[in-house]
Design a protein around this motif. Structure first.
Motif, PDB file in Angstrom:
ATOM      1  N   LYS A 354       0.830  -1.209   0.000  1.00  0.00           N
ATOM      2  CA  LYS A 354       0.000   0.000   0.000  1.00  0.00           C
ATOM      3  C   LYS A 354       0.861   1.255   0.000  1.00  0.00           C
ATOM      4  N   LEU A 355       1.904   1.270   0.836  1.00  0.00           N
ATOM      5  CA  LEU A 355       2.773   2.437   0.924  1.00  0.00           C
ATOM      6  C   LEU A 355       3.549   2.638  -0.373  1.00  0.00           C
ATOM      7  N   SER A 356       4.012   1.544  -0.970  1.00  0.00           N
ATOM      8  CA  SER A 356       4.757   1.638  -2.226  1.00  0.00           C
ATOM      9  C   SER A 356       3.877   2.198  -3.339  1.00  0.00           C
ATOM     10  N   LYS A 357       2.629   1.771  -3.424  1.00  0.00           N
ATOM     11  CA  LYS A 357       1.716   2.277  -4.445  1.00  0.00           C
ATOM     12  C   LYS A 357       1.395   3.756  -4.238  1.00  0.00           C
ATOM     13  N   MET A 358       1.278   4.173  -2.986  1.00  0.00           N
ATOM     14  CA  MET A 358       0.989   5.582  -2.712  1.00  0.00           C
ATOM     15  C   MET A 358       2.102   6.486  -3.252  1.00  0.00           C
ATOM     16  N   TYR A 359       3.344   6.044  -3.164  1.00  0.00           N
ATOM     17  CA  TYR A 359       4.464   6.882  -3.594  1.00  0.00           C
ATOM     18  C   TYR A 359       4.734   6.781  -5.093  1.00  0.00           C
ATOM     19  N   LYS A 360       4.065   5.871  -5.754  1.00  0.00           N
ATOM     20  CA  LYS A 360       4.202   5.798  -7.209  1.00  0.00           C
ATOM     21  C   LYS A 360       3.196   6.688  -7.922  1.00  0.00           C
ATOM     22  N   GLU A 361       2.210   7.187  -7.205  1.00  0.00           N
ATOM     23  CA  GLU A 361       1.219   8.077  -7.800  1.00  0.00           C
ATOM     24  C   GLU A 361       1.829   9.456  -8.035  1.00  0.00           C
ATOM     25  N   GLU A 362       1.192  10.207  -8.914  1.00  0.00           N
ATOM     26  CA  GLU A 362       1.715  11.536  -9.259  1.00  0.00           C
ATOM     27  C   GLU A 362       1.622  12.480  -8.067  1.00  0.00           C
ATOM     28  N   ASP A 363       0.471  12.473  -7.421  1.00  0.00           N
ATOM     29  CA  ASP A 363       0.274  13.303  -6.225  1.00  0.00           C
ATOM     30  C   ASP A 363       0.601  12.457  -4.987  1.00  0.00           C
ATOM     31  N   HIS A 364       1.879  12.107  -4.847  1.00  0.00           N
ATOM     32  CA  HIS A 364       2.283  11.199  -3.776  1.00  0.00           C
ATOM     33  C   HIS A 364       2.538  11.977  -2.482  1.00  0.00           C
ATOM     34  N   PRO A 365       2.571  11.292  -1.342  1.00  0.00           N
ATOM     35  CA  PRO A 365       2.879  11.965  -0.071  1.00  0.00           C
ATOM     36  C   PRO A 365       4.306  12.483  -0.045  1.00  0.00           C
ATOM     37  N   SER A 366       4.608  13.238   0.980  1.00  0.00           N
ATOM     38  CA  SER A 366       5.949  13.794   1.124  1.00  0.00           C
ATOM     39  C   SER A 366       6.961  12.682   1.398  1.00  0.00           C
ATOM     40  N   VAL A 367       8.111  12.779   0.720  1.00  0.00           N
ATOM     41  CA  VAL A 367       9.160  11.783   0.908  1.00  0.00           C
ATOM     42  C   VAL A 367       9.783  11.892   2.295  1.00  0.00           C
ATOM     43  N   ASP A 368       9.637  13.045   2.950  1.00  0.00           N
ATOM     44  CA  ASP A 368      10.194  13.211   4.293  1.00  0.00           C
ATOM     45  C   ASP A 368       9.612  12.199   5.274  1.00  0.00           C
ATOM     46  N   LEU A 369       8.392  11.742   5.006  1.00  0.00           N
ATOM     47  CA  LEU A 369       7.795  10.747   5.893  1.00  0.00           C
ATOM     48  C   LEU A 369       8.560   9.433   5.856  1.00  0.00           C
ATOM     49  N   LEU A 370       9.157   9.123   4.720  1.00  0.00           N
ATOM     50  CA  LEU A 370       9.924   7.881   4.599  1.00  0.00           C
ATOM     51  C   LEU A 370      11.325   8.014   5.194  1.00  0.00           C
ATOM     52  N   ARG A 371      11.802   9.236   5.331  1.00  0.00           N
ATOM     53  CA  ARG A 371      13.159   9.442   5.831  1.00  0.00           C
ATOM     54  C   ARG A 371      13.188   9.381   7.355  1.00  0.00           C
ATOM     55  N   CYS A 372      12.852   8.213   7.838  1.00  0.00           N
ATOM     56  CA  CYS A 372      12.777   7.933   9.266  1.00  0.00           C
ATOM     57  C   CYS A 372      13.728   6.777   9.548  1.00  0.00           C
ATOM     58  N   SER A 373      14.668   6.984  10.433  1.00  0.00           N
ATOM     59  CA  SER A 373      15.691   5.968  10.692  1.00  0.00           C
ATOM     60  C   SER A 373      15.077   4.663  11.185  1.00  0.00           C
ATOM     61  N   GLU A 374      14.055   4.749  12.033  1.00  0.00           N
ATOM     62  CA  GLU A 374      13.424   3.530  12.535  1.00  0.00           C
ATOM     63  C   GLU A 374      12.793   2.731  11.403  1.00  0.00           C
ATOM     64  N   LEU A 375      12.136   3.427  10.481  1.00  0.00           N
ATOM     65  CA  LEU A 375      11.480   2.751   9.364  1.00  0.00           C
ATOM     66  C   LEU A 375      12.513   2.109   8.432  1.00  0.00           C
ATOM     67  N   ILE A 376      13.570   2.863   8.090  1.00  0.00           N
ATOM     68  CA  ILE A 376      14.590   2.334   7.175  1.00  0.00           C
ATOM     69  C   ILE A 376      15.279   1.117   7.779  1.00  0.00           C
ATOM     70  N   GLU A 377      15.606   1.187   9.077  1.00  0.00           N
ATOM     71  CA  GLU A 377      16.256   0.048   9.729  1.00  0.00           C
ATOM     72  C   GLU A 377      15.352  -1.180   9.731  1.00  0.00           C
ATOM     73  N   LYS A 378      14.071  -0.959   9.949  1.00  0.00           N
ATOM     74  CA  LYS A 378      13.152  -2.098   9.977  1.00  0.00           C
ATOM     75  C   LYS A 378      13.005  -2.719   8.588  1.00  0.00           C
ATOM     76  N   LEU A 379      12.910  -1.896   7.564  1.00  0.00           N
ATOM     77  CA  LEU A 379      12.810  -2.422   6.204  1.00  0.00           C
ATOM     78  C   LEU A 379      14.072  -3.199   5.822  1.00  0.00           C
ATOM     79  N   LEU A 380      15.238  -2.644   6.165  1.00  0.00           N
ATOM     80  CA  LEU A 380      16.496  -3.324   5.826  1.00  0.00           C
ATOM     81  C   LEU A 380      16.696  -4.593   6.656  1.00  0.00           C
TER      82      LEU A 380
END
Length: 618
Positions: A354-380
């Motif tokens: 769901k999150l990946s599809k939201m960011y592929k749309e033209e009017d996507h959410p702010s990328v700053d929301l993804l720039r979260c260390s906790e989120l990146i560490e969990k994904l990796l």
């Protein structure tokens, strides 16, 4: 007819009195009967008016007298209440109160009776207690030492804490009496100010206590209030001044004290939702300043601290602090989706998709929301060391989210994709038995790839079953840790934390591997990161590692460095020496003067010329 004659006679007598007493008015005035009747009628009206006027004046005078009597009674009741207080006779203004009571009509005998009945004798009791204290060896009876005063103050302050009632101070400002006289005397002493801080922490909604803290700030005790922290920052002006002071203290703090100041700052900012929101907005407005990178890092650490201690509602609030984009409903949806990912133990396929599809749309959410260390560490972590097998589609969406978060002007999407793929291949090759020397480690120059490798190391080394069976992978893992320490300065703290968590799990079962991990820590000294090395040594001492490991670390470091030593470095090594069991060696004892002891003695000799600060040696 008899009564008519009587009435006429009386009217005649009254007219004589009114006209001076000489005969009847009719004969004297010689008025005709009609005029005479009108004159009599007018006289009667005037008498009636005079009677009503007299009675009305009497009623008003009586009412005024009653009001005066009621005021006097109320005042005397108030004064009598003062006389009935315990030990009222010892009050400083009791003589003035007695004079007022007597002036209002009170009897001196009544005053004496009430003061006698209300006397308890707290003052002499206190003197007896202090004399007992001094009699049992603390001090002489006429000289009370600081220990006695501290004991007595603790006793009184505990009584205040147990019996303090905020409602009793609710009308201090509305009553018009101003600041109580005892308040300034209380704030002169550090113990009195500490009592106010403690009460403010217990009763944060008390207006009087919030005013008291603000008043203490105005007297110039900013550092003292700032040291107490955010627990007493109920008033917004107090919180604002404390926030400024803490940021200034953070800027001027030495490296070894930065973590403590940051913890105090975060604790103050996370006292409630309003303070957290205000702090985040202040920090977000500083992102574009010359030192905006530091404020951005503080904001991320504050966000992680708040999420850890206040729940994942903080992540949902992140969309409120975006500076580069306006209002977008999808920002809120993305924030809720990210909070769901962070709340789960592992990344859920539905949320990732769901999150990946939201960011592929033209009017996507702010990328700053993804720039979260906790989120990146969990994904990796799920990408590199997942405890369950992920589908290729799941991995693809995770990599897409990571790329959106880390891509910048200096790092393109293709490069990120390539380095992540090489890092994953490295972990698979090492796990299958390929030597690390046969693998190119250039991908570790990209931080996102090294974070993935670190997540793989973390999952493996904190698994006790792996530590028992995976000894063949230890050389490769040590090499990867060494490469991260060399290439990624911002990840050194994470590697050291991993080492300090792994060593207690190993215990005495793998002494060679433990010593090799400690050897890697010395890379920090080569790179000049002394403060981080000292922080690691404090953790080693606090966790009470095996003395043989502490001695090994001490000797490795002393063989690398030489005088002159900084105060921070020398004090840290002295604590290591003490923790290793080295206490005292006689110079004449040749048996004890081995190579190990000689190295330590030469270090101690160099420390004689260092001016250590108070408390630096613990």
């Amino acid at each position: 007819r008899k009564h008519s004659r009587t009435r006429r006679r009386r009217r005649g007598e009254e007219e004589k009195k009114r006209d001076g007493g000489s005969g009847s008015g009719r004969i004297r005035l010689g008025l005709p009967p009609k005029r005479q009747r009108e004159s009599e009628k007018k006289g009667r009206k005037e008498e009636k008016r005079n009677w009503f006027s007299y009675n009305r004046r009497s009623v008003m005078e009586e009412a005024v007298d009653m009001e005066v009597e009621e005021e006097q009674d109320q005042k005397m009741t108030q004064l009598e209440a003062i006389f009935q207080r315990k030990d009222a006779v010892t009050e400083p203004r009791i003589l003035e109160t007695i004079k007022q009571y007597v002036a209002f009509g009170g009897k001196p005998q009544t005053v004496v009776e009430m003061l006698s009945e209300s006397y308890v004798g707290y003052g002499p009791m206190i003197n007896v207690v202090l004399n007992w204290n001094s009699k049992f060896g603390l001090a002489e009876a006429t000289d009370y030492k600081e220990e006695e005063q501290d004991c007595f103050w603790k006793f009184l302050s505990q009584i205040v804490r147990d019996n303090f009632n905020p409602t009793a101070f609710s009308d201090v400002f509305s009553s018009g009496g101003g600041i109580p006289e005892w308040f300034d005397e209380l704030t002169v002493f550090p113990e009195g100010r500490q009592l106010i801080y403690d009460l403010t922490d217990q009763h944060r909604n008390c207006l009087f206590l919030n005013f008291a803290v603000h008043h203490i700030l105005q007297q110039g005790f900013d550092k003292e209030v700032a040291a107490v922290g955010g627990s007493i920052s109920g008033n917004f002006n107090v919180f604002n001044r404390l926030l400024i002071k803490k940021i200034e203290e953070l800027y001027t703090a030495e490296d070894e004290n930065t973590d403590a100041v940051l913890n105090q700052l975060f604790q103050m900012c996370c006292a409630d939702e309003i303070k957290y929101s205000y702090s985040r907005l202040v920090l977000s407005q500083s992102f574009d300043t010359p030192y905006g990178g530091y404020f951005r890092r503080f904001a991320e650490e504050l966000e992680a601290y708040a999420a850890k201690n206040a729940g994942f509602t903080i992540w949902k609030m992140k969309s409120l602090f975006l500076t580069e984009s306006g209002y977008n409903q999808k920002n809120i949806e993305a924030a809720f989706c990210i909070s769901s990912l962070l709340r789960s133990t592992s990344t859920v396929w539905g949320d990732v998709q769901k999150l990946s599809k939201m960011y592929k749309e033209e009017d996507h959410p702010s990328v700053d929301l993804l720039r979260c260390s906790e989120l990146i560490e969990k994904l990796l972590r799920d990408l590199f060391a997942s405890k369950r097998k992920l589908t290729d589609q799941h991995k693809f969406h995770i990599i897409e989210l990571v790329k959106m978060a880390v891509v910048s002007e200096t790092l393109d999407s293709a490069s990120v994709d390539s380095h992540i793929a090489k890092a994953i291949a490295c972990t698979e090759s090492v796990s299958s038995g390929v030597k690390i020397s046969d693998i190119s480690l250039e991908f570790l120059d990209i931080s996102v790839a090294s974070i993935g490798i670190f997540q793989w190391l973390k999952v493996k080394l904190l698994d006790e079953e792996f530590l028992d069976s995976g000894t063949s992978l230890f050389p490769s893992m040590l090499q990867l840790m060494s490469e991260i320490l060399e290439r990624q300065p911002l990840q050194r703290r994470d590697i050291l934390l991993l080492i300090s968590k792994t060593l207690p799990l190993i215990g005495n079962s793998l002494p060679s591997f433990s010593k090799q991990m400690l050897d890697k820590v010395t890379i920090l000294l080569v790179k000049g990161d002394v403060s981080l090395f000292c922080t690691f040594c404090k953790d080693v001492i606090t966790q009470k590692f095996d003395r043989s490991l502490i001695r090994h670390l001490t000797m490795i470091v002393l063989r690398m460095v030489g005088p002159p030593y900084s105060v921070l470095f020398a004090s840290t090594l002295l604590k290591l020496v003490t923790a290793s069991g080295f206490e005292k060696v006689k110079k004449n004892d040749k048996e004890q003067l081995n190579k190990h002891n000689m190295t330590i003695l030469s270090f101690l000799a160099a420390c004689k010329y260092i001016n250590f600060r108070d408390g630096s040696l613990g």
